[in-house]
Scaffold this active site. Structure first.
Site, mmCIF file in Angstrom:
data_model
loop_
_atom_site.group_PDB
_atom_site.id
_atom_site.type_symbol
_atom_site.label_atom_id
_atom_site.label_comp_id
_atom_site.label_asym_id
_atom_site.label_seq_id
_atom_site.Cartn_x
_atom_site.Cartn_y
_atom_site.Cartn_z
ATOM 1 N N HIS A 136 21.984 -5.306 -62.627
ATOM 2 C CA HIS A 136 22.141 -6.752 -62.406
ATOM 3 C C HIS A 136 23.317 -6.961 -61.445
ATOM 4 O O HIS A 136 24.259 -6.154 -61.437
ATOM 5 C CB HIS A 136 22.439 -7.388 -63.761
ATOM 6 C CG HIS A 136 22.496 -8.882 -63.770
ATOM 7 N ND1 HIS A 136 23.591 -9.589 -63.324
ATOM 8 C CD2 HIS A 136 21.605 -9.812 -64.197
ATOM 9 C CE1 HIS A 136 23.367 -10.888 -63.469
ATOM 10 N NE2 HIS A 136 22.167 -11.049 -63.996
ATOM 11 N N ASP A 213 26.378 -1.837 -69.663
ATOM 12 C CA ASP A 213 26.038 -3.257 -69.649
ATOM 13 C C ASP A 213 24.908 -3.468 -70.655
ATOM 14 O O ASP A 213 23.745 -3.177 -70.375
ATOM 15 C CB ASP A 213 25.619 -3.652 -68.226
ATOM 16 C CG ASP A 213 25.027 -5.055 -68.161
ATOM 17 O OD1 ASP A 213 24.928 -5.715 -69.209
ATOM 18 O OD2 ASP A 213 24.653 -5.470 -67.044
ATOM 19 N N GLN A 216 21.052 -6.878 -72.005
ATOM 20 C CA GLN A 216 19.631 -6.960 -72.381
ATOM 21 C C GLN A 216 19.292 -6.037 -73.548
ATOM 22 O O GLN A 216 18.117 -5.872 -73.874
ATOM 23 C CB GLN A 216 18.738 -6.600 -71.177
ATOM 24 C CG GLN A 216 18.826 -7.569 -70.018
ATOM 25 C CD GLN A 216 18.266 -8.950 -70.348
ATOM 26 O OE1 GLN A 216 17.472 -9.122 -71.287
ATOM 27 N NE2 GLN A 216 18.671 -9.950 -69.592
ATOM 28 N N LYS A 239 22.139 -14.284 -75.004
ATOM 29 C CA LYS A 239 20.883 -13.538 -74.976
ATOM 30 C C LYS A 239 20.585 -12.949 -76.356
ATOM 31 O O LYS A 239 19.668 -12.162 -76.536
ATOM 32 C CB LYS A 239 20.954 -12.430 -73.928
ATOM 33 C CG LYS A 239 21.111 -12.977 -72.497
ATOM 34 C CD LYS A 239 21.243 -11.845 -71.510
ATOM 35 C CE LYS A 239 21.847 -12.280 -70.198
ATOM 36 N NZ LYS A 239 20.954 -13.063 -69.356
ATOM 37 N N CYS A 377 18.514 -11.765 -60.337
ATOM 38 C CA CYS A 377 19.864 -11.252 -60.041
ATOM 39 C C CYS A 377 19.857 -9.736 -59.905
ATOM 40 O O CYS A 377 20.791 -9.053 -60.350
ATOM 41 C CB CYS A 377 20.878 -11.679 -61.102
ATOM 42 S SG CYS A 377 21.132 -13.440 -61.144
HETATM 43 N N1 PMP Z 1 23.690 -7.820 -66.976
HETATM 44 C C1 PMP Z 1 22.396 -7.960 -67.301
HETATM 45 C C2 PMP Z 1 21.545 -6.748 -67.493
HETATM 46 C C3 PMP Z 1 21.876 -9.238 -67.474
HETATM 47 O O1 PMP Z 1 20.589 -9.396 -67.798
HETATM 48 C C4 PMP Z 1 22.716 -10.364 -67.301
HETATM 49 C C5 PMP Z 1 22.178 -11.786 -67.450
HETATM 50 N N2 PMP Z 1 20.945 -11.992 -66.831
HETATM 51 C C6 PMP Z 1 24.053 -10.162 -66.967
HETATM 52 C C7 PMP Z 1 24.510 -8.871 -66.820
HETATM 53 C C8 PMP Z 1 25.002 -11.294 -66.790
HETATM 54 O O2 PMP Z 1 25.178 -11.961 -67.991
HETATM 55 P P1 PMP Z 1 25.967 -13.357 -68.057
HETATM 56 O O3 PMP Z 1 25.344 -14.227 -66.987
HETATM 57 O O4 PMP Z 1 25.716 -13.856 -69.430
HETATM 58 O O5 PMP Z 1 27.393 -13.069 -67.775
#
Ligand code: PMP
Length: 423
Positions: A136, A213, A216, A239, A377
């Site tokens: 991401h 990270d 997910q 999430k 993203c």
């Molecule tokens: N890493 C991953 C794998 C994600 O799916 C996301 C959110 N789509 C993020 C980081 C960023 O998370 P946040 O916008 O809640 O900071």
């Protein structure tokens, strides 16, 4: 002892029954464009159950005050609720101590904190940060920024046509200058589950620090940071059935101890004078300013909710949903699933011949089905598969097989609308 909704939700729901679960989520009973809502955008943000809504409501109605500062009753109650949530997070991921749990705004803030507070002081020109091609943007851009600040280099491990990352490919890129491996536990664009335990072990044996990270992952599987052995594990509350604007940085205490504070301000200090400042102990050293107290209370309640259900059964339900979604999508003419890793969790992405993902998202919405369309993203992933965007259905414990049937029917409707349906 404070009587609050957060502390009352400890009664187990006993068996996993999706209809019982659904009744806990008020939003699931609403309709969209005249259809019952089928919410399949949980990878972007999941819905909250009653215990979370009640805990936040109760906090705001009865206990709100600033934390850690007041001697008055409300401030002490708010502090107790906030710190109880930290303890819950600690147990939820099996951290060793509450000092290892930094409560932040989310995954993005957590990665930025590690990039600036751990990596920046350590990195020298020519050092390397190793990530993978499926990250991401939140696990790419903060590293690019710190590389620009220090002269370090970003090294990217490849993915294959299934969207898998091989341990061997990553190991081949671990060199004497690699200072940190930062990778997803589960890819938000492809659903790939990465072999994080092996990767952490590999990195550790070479003296390389690790950040996982888990944005997910945490809602879909039980995470044990001590078993993983990673230095950092980051995730977001929204999430995993909690409110937005709250997330967690887990760090091993000995690593966090050595890191300087990132942001300066109230709460992260012990003493301040114009001559100098002494910093607070962990975890407060990294929690400058007034946090999202209501959000943290909600996060604690979300963990309480997850602890109250049969998680292995919930995970099995989600795995069955994912398999059923793959089978259903397999019947749609001209549909290509993007991301066919052998181990996947939580979501499926696809492209449909002749129908742009944004048009598809709009058609599905007209049928009451919420999915995400776009690059998620993860633009490098889109480039790798040579697609501008995908449509993604992402699942939570409250989704049903009937919702996936509706998704299949709506996809067929889209094909007919675009003149591509089989006659
Ligand atoms: N890493 C991953 C794998 C994600 O799916 C996301 C959110 N789509 C993020 C980081 C960023 O998370 P946040 O916008 O809640 O900071």
């Amino acid at each position: 002892m404070i009587e609050s909704a957060q502390m009352k939700n400890d009664t187990p729901l006993r068996t996993f029954d999706v209809e019982t679960i659904r009744r806990e989520f008020p939003v699931l009973s609403r309709s969209v464009h005249g259809h019952p809502l089928a919410y399949l955008d949980n990878g972007a943000s999941s819905q909250s159950p009653n215990p979370v809504i009640d805990a936040v409501d109760d906090y705001v109605r009865r206990h709100h005050s600033n934390i850690h500062r007041g001697v008055h009753t409300l401030s002490q109650e708010a502090t107790a609720l906030y710190e109880a949530a930290r303890d819950r997070v600690m147990r939820f991921i099996n951290a060793r101590a509450r000092s290892e749990i930094i409560l932040l705004h989310g995954t993005t803030e957590a990665v930025n904190l590690v990039a600036q507070s751990y990596a920046r002081p350590l990195l020298r020109a020519g050092d390397e940060i190793l990530i993978t091609h499926l990250e991401h943007h939140a696990n790419i851009v903060p590293w690019q920024m710190v590389c620009a600040q220090t002269g370090a280099k970003l090294v990217v491990a490849p993915i294959d046509s299934r969207g898998e990352v091989s341990v061997a490919a990553i190991e081949a890129l671990m060199g004497p200058r690699t200072r940190l491996l930062a990778c997803a536990h589960v890819s938000n664009a492809l659903g790939t589950v990465l072999p994080v335990a092996q990767l952490v072990q590999s990195a550790k044996s070479r003296g390389i620090a690790t950040l996982i990270d888990g944005a997910q992952a945490v809602a879909h599987m039980q995470v044990d940071v001590r078993a993983l052995g990673c230095d950092f594990y980051v995730f977001s509350g929204h999430k995993m059935y909690a409110p937005t604007g709250v997330g967690v940085l887990y760090g091993r205490e000995e690593v966090l101890e050595r890191m300087p504070p990132w942001q300066g301000g109230g709460d992260m200090i012990l003493t301040v004078s114009f001559e100098g400042t002494t910093y607070n102990a962990l975890p407060y050293k990294f929690e400058a300013g007034t946090p999202n107290i209501a959000g943290v209370v909600g996060l604690g309640a979300a963990i309480g909710f997850l602890e109250s259900i049969d998680r292995p059964a919930a995970q099995a339900h989600e795995e069955a949903l994912l398999a059923y979604a793959h089978a259903t999508l397999g019947t749609i003419p001209g549909l290509r699933v993007i991301g066919t890793a052998r181990e996947k969790a939580g979501l499926v992405s696809w492209v449909l011949d002749g129908v742009h993902p944004h048009d598809l998202g709009t058609i599905l919405d007209q049928d009451g089905i919420a999915v995400r369309t776009g690059h998620h993203c993860a633009m490098p992933v889109m480039d790798f598969f040579s697609v501008p965007a995908t449509t993604r259905a992402s699942f939570a414990i409250y989704n049903t097989f009937a919702e996936i049937d509706r998704l299949g029917a709506s996809l067929m409707r889209a094909l007919h609308l675009f003149g591509r349906g089989a006659d």
